[in-house]
Motif scaffolding. Structure first.
Motif, PDB file in Angstrom:
ATOM      1  N   HIS A 181     -26.931  21.590 -11.364  1.00 50.23           N
ATOM      2  CA  HIS A 181     -27.940  22.411 -10.692  1.00 50.23           C
ATOM      3  C   HIS A 181     -27.847  22.205  -9.175  1.00 50.23           C
ATOM      4  O   HIS A 181     -27.836  23.171  -8.398  1.00 50.23           O
ATOM      5  CB  HIS A 181     -29.329  22.018 -11.221  1.00 50.23           C
ATOM      6  CG  HIS A 181     -30.441  22.779 -10.576  1.00 50.23           C
ATOM      7  ND1 HIS A 181     -30.609  24.139 -10.748  1.00 50.23           N
ATOM      8  CD2 HIS A 181     -31.421  22.385  -9.735  1.00 50.23           C
ATOM      9  CE1 HIS A 181     -31.649  24.538 -10.040  1.00 50.23           C
ATOM     10  NE2 HIS A 181     -32.155  23.499  -9.418  1.00 50.23           N
ATOM     11  N   GLY A 184     -24.617  23.827  -7.829  1.00 46.62           N
ATOM     12  CA  GLY A 184     -24.746  25.281  -7.753  1.00 46.62           C
ATOM     13  C   GLY A 184     -25.600  25.691  -6.569  1.00 46.62           C
ATOM     14  O   GLY A 184     -25.270  26.639  -5.844  1.00 46.62           O
ATOM     15  N   SER A 188     -24.338  27.823  -3.362  1.00 49.24           N
ATOM     16  CA  SER A 188     -24.952  29.123  -3.058  1.00 49.24           C
ATOM     17  C   SER A 188     -25.351  29.196  -1.586  1.00 49.24           C
ATOM     18  O   SER A 188     -25.354  30.264  -0.983  1.00 49.24           O
ATOM     19  CB  SER A 188     -26.169  29.370  -3.958  1.00 49.24           C
ATOM     20  OG  SER A 188     -27.263  28.565  -3.523  1.00 49.24           O
ATOM     21  N   ALA A 244     -20.634  25.588 -12.356  1.00 47.72           N
ATOM     22  CA  ALA A 244     -21.723  26.010 -11.466  1.00 47.72           C
ATOM     23  C   ALA A 244     -21.185  26.435 -10.098  1.00 47.72           C
ATOM     24  O   ALA A 244     -21.665  27.410  -9.510  1.00 47.72           O
ATOM     25  CB  ALA A 244     -22.738  24.874 -11.302  1.00 47.72           C
ATOM     26  N   SER A 248     -21.668  30.156  -8.550  1.00 43.97           N
ATOM     27  CA  SER A 248     -22.593  30.316  -7.417  1.00 43.97           C
ATOM     28  C   SER A 248     -21.928  30.715  -6.118  1.00 43.97           C
ATOM     29  O   SER A 248     -22.622  31.057  -5.161  1.00 43.97           O
ATOM     30  CB  SER A 248     -23.342  29.000  -7.156  1.00 43.97           C
ATOM     31  OG  SER A 248     -23.780  28.443  -8.351  1.00 43.97           O
TER      32      SER A 248
END
Ligand code: PNW
Length: 484
Positions: A181, A184, A188, A244, A248
């Protein structure tokens, strides 16, 4: 003296029954031009870089909303680090990064490997990210771009948020998902500024060292079964993060990792020894590199662990072994292997007491490590894109009254390792770049500031940086794209 004279003379002397010919050869060679004075070139696009890691250099542990990491807790626990030293200030690079980028410009490096501090981005492990420090890293990255230096980002160089450790840390499978998490989210936010991503640094150091009684944070010594599961959680986290990152990124992303392959090299270069080293390296790295690159644990690893073997599903193995764009290897040392008729078929040779080492007692000097390790990784697993993501040497450096640090032992180490790297590259081993550890002296984990790995000397009281002689050596290697 010219060479012909010597050859002629040697031939004449060889006819004499009084002198053995071996002495003659050694005598004549002394007068031949030194081979090392001819620079050995690297390929035109070879990437020269330096490396650091967040907790070792940043300091500013309370700035920008940063949460605690396991290294804050560990280093503040009495008796855990040399002299109770901590990374609270370290190189103060959170503030001094413009100066350190200037140091890199002076060297002429093309790339900079650094890490993002997970507890800056997720101070509480999960829940809300902290935008303040994303902005900090954006400023650093913009400055690197102005300096024309390519950033290579490690997402976790050991500084796990303490909040996650409070729930078991790497021994808890939830941490693997928290890492993905975090990865990612960072990607991003920063994929417009960073192309090269590494999930993690050196599984063995932070898992076996941190949870297997090895003197690293969080300083635990778990029962074997739990340790083995922590290993598996870490490689699972890596695989989930690779997914991820790819999901992302708004811009092209190249994904890899940095692993200190536990080295094995043939004690003698013949087919039997090379085979023994290949078998040894695959088994020795079974919990990490082997499962990542093969998608399965070796039979021997599972058999030896018996009831402590890792618990996994076929889907776990598929995630762990996501294809990578490149493979980063941290190379410091290696260990010689001989064939054996024992069950394994090989034996690691215990190092004789006189084996040379750096200031760090684990850092046994063997330049061939950087020839054999990438070569064997390429040969065993067919890896096509290798980077040496760390290589360096600790020394008892002294800042002289005239302001110089004459670290000739580090230069000797670097020259000999780079000659072996050049040998590998010129034989076609697919190594495309080299990151020297480290740009500057820093917080050397449990050893605090007592072990200096930098090519820049840091006075930790004043934060004054002084390039050592080795930085002039490295600058020249980079400028000539050759080592001699
Ligand atoms: C690496 N060993 O650690 C780390 O990635 C760096 O953060 C660290 O500063 C550097 O090398 C120098 O130590 C290692 O015992 C620590 O073999 C220990 C070993 C290898 C690498």
């Amino acid at each position: 003296m010219n060479r012909r004279f010597f050859l002629k003379n040697a031939a004449a002397l060889a006819a004499s029954p009084l002198l053995p010919t071996t002495t003659l050869r050694a005598e004549s060679e002394k007068h031949l031009p030194a081979i090392a004075s001819q620079p050995r070139p690297f390929p035109p696009n070879f990437v020269w870089g330096t490396a650091t890691a967040a907790y070792q250099v940043e300091g500013a542990v309370h700035a920008g909303g940063r949460g605690l990491s396991i290294w804050d807790t560990f280093s503040h626990t009495p008796g855990k680090t040399f002299d109770g030293e901590t990374g609270d200030v370290a190189d103060d690079e959170y503030y001094l990064y413009p100066e350190d980028i200037r140091l890199m410009q002076r060297l002429g490096v093309r790339a900079f490997r650094f890490s993002i501090a997970w507890p800056r981005i997720f101070p509480h492990g999960t829940s809300k990210p902290n935008a303040v420090d994303i902005d900090h890293y954006k400023r650093v990255l913009d400055r690197l771009k102005e300096a024309n230096i390519v950033p290579v980002c490690t997402l976790c160089h050991w500084d796990l948020p303490q909040a996650l450790q409070d729930k078991g840390g790497w021994a808890n499978r939830d941490t693997s998902y928290a890492f993905a998490h975090y990865a990612g989210y960072v990607v991003s936010q920063l994929s417009d500024r960073i192309t090269y991503w590494m999930t993690m640094n050196e599984f063995d150091s932070f898992i076996d060292g941190g949870y297997g009684g090895g003197g690293m944070a969080p300083g635990l010594d778990l029962p074997l079964g739990q340790l083995v599961q922590a290993r598996q959680n870490a490689v699972l986290a890596h695989g989930l993060a690779v997914q991820a990152i790819r999901a992302s990124a708004h811009h092209p992303a190249k994904v890899g990792l940095a692993e200190d392959i536990s080295g094995a090299m043939p004690a003698i270069e013949d087919a039997a020894h090379i085979h023994a080293a290949e078998v040894a390296i695959r088994e020795r790295n079974a919990p990490y590199t082997t499962v990542i690159l093969e998608g399965r644990y070796t039979e021997q690893y599972l058999r030896k662990l018996g009831r402590n073997a890792p618990k996994f599903t076929a889907e776990d193995l598929r995630i762990i072994s996501q294809p990578l764009d490149f493979f980063g290897i941290n190379v410091y040392t290696t260990q010689e292997v001989i064939p054996s008729d024992n069950q394994e078929g090989y034996e690691f040779v215990p190092r004789p007491a006189t084996y040379p080492h750096a200031q760090s007692k684990w850092l046994f000097v063997n330049p061939q490590a950087i020839y054999w390790t990438p070569k064997l990784v390429a040969d065993i697993w067919g890896v096509k894109n290798i980077y040496i993501t760390e290589n360096g040497y600790s020394s008892a450096d002294v800042l002289r009254a005239d302001g110089q640090v004459l670290d000739t032992d580090r230069i000797m180490y670097l020259r000999n390792y780079l000659l072996q790297l050049q040998r590998a590259v010129s034989e076609g081993v697919p190594v495309h770049g080299y990151f020297l550890w480290s740009l500057l002296d820093n917080f050397e984990w449990a050893h605090g500031y007592s072990q200096r790995f930098g090519i820049t000397y840091v006075d930790f009281k004043t934060q004054v940086r002084t390039p050592k002689l080795s930085s002039d050596f490295y600058r020249r290697v980079i400028a000539e794209n050759a080592v001699g």
